[in-house]
Scaffold this active site. Structure first.
Site, mmCIF file in Angstrom:
data_model
loop_
_atom_site.group_PDB
_atom_site.id
_atom_site.type_symbol
_atom_site.label_atom_id
_atom_site.label_comp_id
_atom_site.label_asym_id
_atom_site.label_seq_id
_atom_site.Cartn_x
_atom_site.Cartn_y
_atom_site.Cartn_z
ATOM 1 N N THR A 21 16.462 -2.383 -6.295
ATOM 2 C CA THR A 21 16.199 -1.990 -4.905
ATOM 3 C C THR A 21 14.900 -2.624 -4.410
ATOM 4 O O THR A 21 14.422 -2.300 -3.329
ATOM 5 C CB THR A 21 16.085 -0.456 -4.789
ATOM 6 N N LYS A 57 3.884 -0.362 -2.127
ATOM 7 C CA LYS A 57 3.627 -1.797 -2.213
ATOM 8 C C LYS A 57 2.744 -2.117 -3.425
ATOM 9 O O LYS A 57 1.793 -2.891 -3.330
ATOM 10 C CB LYS A 57 2.967 -2.328 -0.930
ATOM 11 N N ALA A 108 4.174 2.652 -7.432
ATOM 12 C CA ALA A 108 5.536 2.843 -6.937
ATOM 13 C C ALA A 108 5.858 1.770 -5.923
ATOM 14 O O ALA A 108 4.978 1.298 -5.207
ATOM 15 C CB ALA A 108 5.683 4.223 -6.306
ATOM 16 N N LYS A 109 7.154 1.447 -5.869
ATOM 17 C CA LYS A 109 7.599 0.392 -4.958
ATOM 18 C C LYS A 109 7.177 0.669 -3.529
ATOM 19 O O LYS A 109 6.718 -0.193 -2.817
ATOM 20 C CB LYS A 109 9.130 0.352 -4.970
ATOM 21 N N ARG A 110 7.345 1.964 -3.124
ATOM 22 C CA ARG A 110 7.091 2.282 -1.715
ATOM 23 C C ARG A 110 5.616 2.108 -1.329
ATOM 24 O O ARG A 110 5.292 1.940 -0.172
ATOM 25 C CB ARG A 110 7.590 3.688 -1.374
#
Ligand code: GLU
Length: 269
Positions: A12, A244, A240-242
């Site tokens: 994702t 960045k 975390a990905k969110r």
């Protein structure tokens, strides 16, 4: 004992340092290292991320054995596993908002499904399904428990843990748009890929309680579990990905070498 471990990212987004750490933790212990792309959520997963994950792992030097298992190519396998659980599943018509309201009520438990649809009359269920109402299939955990009794799993660092799947409540095992779920696929594929050691982040520790129940119901072996600490940034916040968090791609473009990253992992362990 020969160790078969795996890395099972969901494509994702691009891999960030936290994912790479998890992959490395599993890879460095492995006699056989398997790779699996958990891409059943076809609305969020993208082929370019899948390709980038393989490229980033190669760049880092984390090589895998055999074919990559791509979950989206195997929906019929998961449908067959779901079918075996049929008698323990019930349709849930609740919307997210309804569930959130029930969870915030005096006896509600944050994150645990309140069981609203568990005892609906069969005629009512049939009528709603016939009317085209969307629904998810949930596992009746109490009924499942009665089938298999007490369960435990081995957490490598600390020893035996009693499984308490009730802590997660009646989890969703399939939805209309995604006819399976993470929990079902992970258990199916860990067995299929012959995984002896599931080495993954401690954010998935709770999920293990459900995985052990599903393994027992489906007659699959329970691997040894090793949940590792998550890498954090300088302020102690989880990557975390969110947020960045630095992706391997960005680090690579900025001149970071695989050696420097692996050295950082060694010192974090
Ligand atoms: N696909 C999951 C994730 O990306 C990991 C699954 C697992 O390691 O069990 O968070």
């Amino acid at each position: 004992m020969s160790i078969v471990s795996r890395f099972a990212p969901s494509p994702t987004g691009y891999l960030h340092l936290g994912h790479a750490y998890s992959a490395w933790m599993a890879w460095r212990r492995a006699d056989v290292f398997r790779l699996r792309l958990e891409d059943i959520d076809t609305t969020r997963c993208r082929p370019e991320y899948a390709a980038a994950i393989l490229e980033d792992l190669r760049w880092l030097g984390l090589d895998w054995d055999g074919e990559v298992r791509v979950q989206s190519a195997h929906f019929p396998d998961y449908a067959a596993a779901l079918e075996r659980l049929r008698g323990l599943l019930y349709p849930c018509f609740c919307t997210r908002a309804e569930i959130a309201r029930a969870q915030s009520a005096p006896h509600g438990v944050e994150g645990v499904y309140p069981g609203t649809c568990r005892a609906l009359a069969p005629e009512f269920r049939a009528a709603r399904i016939a009317a085209g109402a969307p629904y998810a299939l949930r596992l009746d955990v109490a009924a499942a428990r009665r089938c298999v009794g007490a369960l435990r799993f081995c957490e490598e660092a600390t020893g035996w843990v009693e499984a308490e799947p009730e802590r997660l409540g009646d989890v969703v095992l399939a939805r209309k748009d995604t006819p399976t779920s993470y929990h079902l696929c992970v258990v199916h594929d860990d067995a299929l890929q012959g995984i002896t050691h599931v080495i993954r982040g401690e954010d998935l520790r709770e999920a293990t309680h459900i995985h052990v129940l599903l393994q027992a119901l489906l007659g699959l072996p329970t691997p040894i579990y090793a949940h590792h600490k998550l890498l954090t940034d300088a302020s102690g916040k989880r990557l975390a990905k969110r947020d960045k968090a630095a992706t391997l791609r960005e680090m690579r473009a900025a001149g970071t070498t695989p050696e420097a990253i692996l050295h950082q992992f060694e010192t974090a362990t």
